[in-house]
Write an enzyme that holds these catalytic residues in place. Sequence first.
Site, PDB file in Angstrom:
ATOM      1  N   ASP A  49       2.032  98.306 -15.314  1.00 20.67           N
ATOM      2  CA  ASP A  49       2.463  96.894 -15.293  1.00 20.67           C
ATOM      3  C   ASP A  49       3.727  96.881 -16.157  1.00 20.67           C
ATOM      4  O   ASP A  49       4.373  97.940 -16.329  1.00 20.67           O
ATOM      5  CB  ASP A  49       1.357  95.979 -15.854  1.00 20.67           C
ATOM      6  CG  ASP A  49       1.646  94.488 -15.634  1.00 20.67           C
ATOM      7  OD1 ASP A  49       1.546  94.036 -14.490  1.00 20.67           O
ATOM      8  OD2 ASP A  49       2.000  93.778 -16.596  1.00 20.67           O
TER       9      ASP A  49
ATOM     10  N   LYS B  87      -7.752  94.368 -16.497  1.00 23.43           N
ATOM     11  CA  LYS B  87      -6.371  94.444 -16.991  1.00 23.43           C
ATOM     12  C   LYS B  87      -6.426  94.951 -18.421  1.00 23.43           C
ATOM     13  O   LYS B  87      -7.443  94.794 -19.092  1.00 23.43           O
ATOM     14  CB  LYS B  87      -5.724  93.054 -16.964  1.00 23.43           C
ATOM     15  CG  LYS B  87      -4.221  93.068 -16.992  1.00 23.43           C
ATOM     16  CD  LYS B  87      -3.605  93.243 -15.617  1.00 23.43           C
ATOM     17  CE  LYS B  87      -2.126  93.493 -15.704  1.00 23.43           C
ATOM     18  NZ  LYS B  87      -1.489  93.486 -14.377  1.00 23.43           N
TER      19      LYS B  87
HETATM   20  P1  NDP Z   1       8.836  96.241 -15.653  1.00 17.79           P
HETATM   21  O1  NDP Z   1       8.492  96.521 -17.060  1.00 17.79           O
HETATM   22  O2  NDP Z   1       9.244  97.340 -14.760  1.00 17.79           O
HETATM   23  O3  NDP Z   1       9.990  95.119 -15.596  1.00 17.79           O
HETATM   24  C1  NDP Z   1       9.820  93.868 -16.187  1.00 17.79           C
HETATM   25  C2  NDP Z   1      11.126  93.111 -16.079  1.00 17.79           C
HETATM   26  O4  NDP Z   1      10.921  91.776 -16.513  1.00 17.79           O
HETATM   27  C3  NDP Z   1      12.214  93.677 -16.979  1.00 17.79           C
HETATM   28  O5  NDP Z   1      13.460  93.428 -16.389  1.00 17.79           O
HETATM   29  C4  NDP Z   1      12.010  92.871 -18.264  1.00 17.79           C
HETATM   30  O6  NDP Z   1      13.168  92.797 -19.073  1.00 17.79           O
HETATM   31  C5  NDP Z   1      11.688  91.514 -17.704  1.00 17.79           C
HETATM   32  N1  NDP Z   1      10.847  90.806 -18.674  1.00 17.79           N
HETATM   33  C6  NDP Z   1       9.660  91.196 -19.199  1.00 17.79           C
HETATM   34  N2  NDP Z   1       9.195  90.310 -20.081  1.00 17.79           N
HETATM   35  C7  NDP Z   1      10.114  89.330 -20.125  1.00 17.79           C
HETATM   36  C8  NDP Z   1      10.219  88.126 -20.848  1.00 17.79           C
HETATM   37  N3  NDP Z   1       9.264  87.750 -21.702  1.00 17.79           N
HETATM   38  N4  NDP Z   1      11.311  87.352 -20.611  1.00 17.79           N
HETATM   39  C9  NDP Z   1      12.270  87.724 -19.736  1.00 17.79           C
HETATM   40  N5  NDP Z   1      12.236  88.866 -19.022  1.00 17.79           N
HETATM   41  C10 NDP Z   1      11.181  89.651 -19.213  1.00 17.79           C
HETATM   42  O7  NDP Z   1       7.555  95.453 -15.061  1.00 17.79           O
HETATM   43  P2  NDP Z   1       7.164  95.189 -13.545  1.00 17.79           P
HETATM   44  O8  NDP Z   1       8.387  95.062 -12.714  1.00 17.79           O
HETATM   45  O9  NDP Z   1       6.131  96.156 -13.185  1.00 17.79           O
HETATM   46  O10 NDP Z   1       6.427  93.776 -13.669  1.00 17.79           O
HETATM   47  C11 NDP Z   1       7.104  92.531 -13.473  1.00 17.79           C
HETATM   48  C12 NDP Z   1       6.089  91.450 -13.158  1.00 17.79           C
HETATM   49  O11 NDP Z   1       5.385  91.801 -11.943  1.00 17.79           O
HETATM   50  C13 NDP Z   1       4.988  91.216 -14.199  1.00 17.79           C
HETATM   51  O12 NDP Z   1       4.624  89.862 -14.200  1.00 17.79           O
HETATM   52  C14 NDP Z   1       3.831  92.050 -13.652  1.00 17.79           C
HETATM   53  O13 NDP Z   1       2.576  91.614 -14.136  1.00 17.79           O
HETATM   54  C15 NDP Z   1       3.985  91.786 -12.170  1.00 17.79           C
HETATM   55  N6  NDP Z   1       3.333  92.736 -11.287  1.00 17.79           N
HETATM   56  C16 NDP Z   1       3.635  94.067 -11.345  1.00 17.79           C
HETATM   57  C17 NDP Z   1       3.008  94.951 -10.483  1.00 17.79           C
HETATM   58  C18 NDP Z   1       3.385  96.390 -10.423  1.00 17.79           C
HETATM   59  O14 NDP Z   1       2.926  97.065  -9.512  1.00 17.79           O
HETATM   60  N7  NDP Z   1       4.219  96.907 -11.313  1.00 17.79           N
HETATM   61  C19 NDP Z   1       1.954  94.498  -9.558  1.00 17.79           C
HETATM   62  C20 NDP Z   1       1.791  93.066  -9.516  1.00 17.79           C
HETATM   63  C21 NDP Z   1       2.433  92.244 -10.377  1.00 17.79           C
HETATM   64  P3  NDP Z   1      13.269  93.692 -20.404  1.00 17.79           P
HETATM   65  O15 NDP Z   1      13.495  95.087 -19.919  1.00 17.79           O
HETATM   66  O16 NDP Z   1      14.381  93.126 -21.178  1.00 17.79           O
HETATM   67  O17 NDP Z   1      11.939  93.549 -21.103  1.00 17.79           O
END
Ligand code: NDP
Length: 453
Positions: free
Chosen positions: A166, A126
């Site tokens: 991510d 990571k």
């Molecule tokens: P994105 O950046 O596309 O979206 C993240 C979302 O979560 C946004 O809506 C963001 O809001 C919100 N968010 C992020 N940090 C916080 C926080 N501290 N408090 C509240 N809301 C928050 O990321 P992903 O959708 O790719 O990832 C989401 C989760 O899924 C993570 O935990 C990631 O590790 C996990 N994941 C992702 C994978 C992938 O293929 N993308 C694979 C496996 C797991 P804002 O825009 O306001 O920051």
Amino acid sequence: MKDYIEELMAQVKAKNPAEPEFHQAVQEVVESLVLVLEKHPEYRHAKILERMIEPERVIMFRVPWLDDNGNVQINRGFRIEMNSAIGPYKGGLRFHPSVNLGILKFLAFEQVFKNSLTTLPMGGGKGGSDFDPKGKSDNEVMRFCQSFMTELYRHIGPNTDVPAGDIGVGAREIGYLFGQYKRLKNEFTGVLTGKGLNWGGSLIRPEATGYGSVYFAAEMLATRGETLEGKVCLVSGSGNVAQYTVEKLIELGAKVVTLSDSSGYIYDEEGIDREKLDFVMELKNVRRGRIREYAEKYKSAVYTEHDPSLDYNPLWNHKADCAFPSATQNEINGKDAQNLINNGVYLVSEGANMPTTLEGVNIFLENKILYGPGKAANAGGVAVSGLEMTQNSIRMSWSREEVDRHLQTIMKNIHKTCVETAERFGVPGNYVAGANIGGFLKVADAMMDQGVV
Ligand code: NDP
């Protein structure tokens, strides 16, 4: 065995101070592994677990770049190469101001187990940076990505370490990173996944994590003879994972009533339909706006601003059947977990990584709900990344249907591994133990075969 765990955790905390997320991830796994270590003293003897919690390599570097006003900006870059016993390091890059060594180590540690569960030959890694893409121009993001890759390129490669996206790293960032890698190495290889379709990407990769988490939920429900049809679902986040979770839930006849970002959440009692989801995708992926605008456009929705003084998240306090946390780590604490149960939720499928605190996890387990932990439920993303690597190696592209079929089979197999492993070790229905033990065994056996390295 209790002494052994206490001693191990004390060592983890002493050697990795100020990394609470890493301690939490290790603690959860170690508690499950007691069942294995009691039956298999050879793993203890070979110090497999002690080796697994020590990254094979940690790379930390300066990322200097120039903003649009010509000012020098400095961020910190990281890559954690955690374990390569069953394949090249594989795992995403996260760009978010909260990123630090401990958060990336917890993610890399979880990734090792997750990748093992997919049945594909991928080790765990990571990386990322404390860079915040929010509010930056495309040119600033590009300059940052180029500077980041100017150091990272010497540590990665298609047979060594293959990063992906991510939080904060989507198609745009992967494009800039890939362009700079190609330029520096003078090579066109599958060194990153999540690439654009016309330059080596795979169909279904953007959808894979969200779709996979819903497929996993469907498998869990099937154990009780139920489907997602008509289920009321809470989804958090509004990024990549959340968007495709909602897309698949709509397709399977469920009703999604929430979405969020770090500023707040919307509750739409009429449900988010296809047209509303298209609005969210445009809002988040093109205009890069805030979820608040959803409630300005759709009067059936109520927006609630994030209130840091609360000790619970009101998003998890609505009547529903299923919950899909898809934003970030520790977004469900003990109180939230109890609120979910009190509101009738009996299925939680984790799209995000470690979205539930240890206290929350224990509440789910005590209540015997269908609880799919992230390392199993969200493994679809990295699984399709693995399929992207395969397609790059054979220089072929598979159809949407073919990749989706593979994804469904992989999620079914992960579910089966969790269920069967939990049963074999005397904790039927416990997907946490099933995922931790199932993921551990394959890596542990490979490490035993390969000697003390
Ligand atoms: P994105 O950046 O596309 O979206 C993240 C979302 O979560 C946004 O809506 C963001 O809001 C919100 N968010 C992020 N940090 C916080 C926080 N501290 N408090 C509240 N809301 C928050 O990321 P992903 O959708 O790719 O990832 C989401 C989760 O899924 C993570 O935990 C990631 O590790 C996990 N994941 C992702 C994978 C992938 O293929 N993308 C694979 C496996 C797991 P804002 O825009 O306001 O920051």
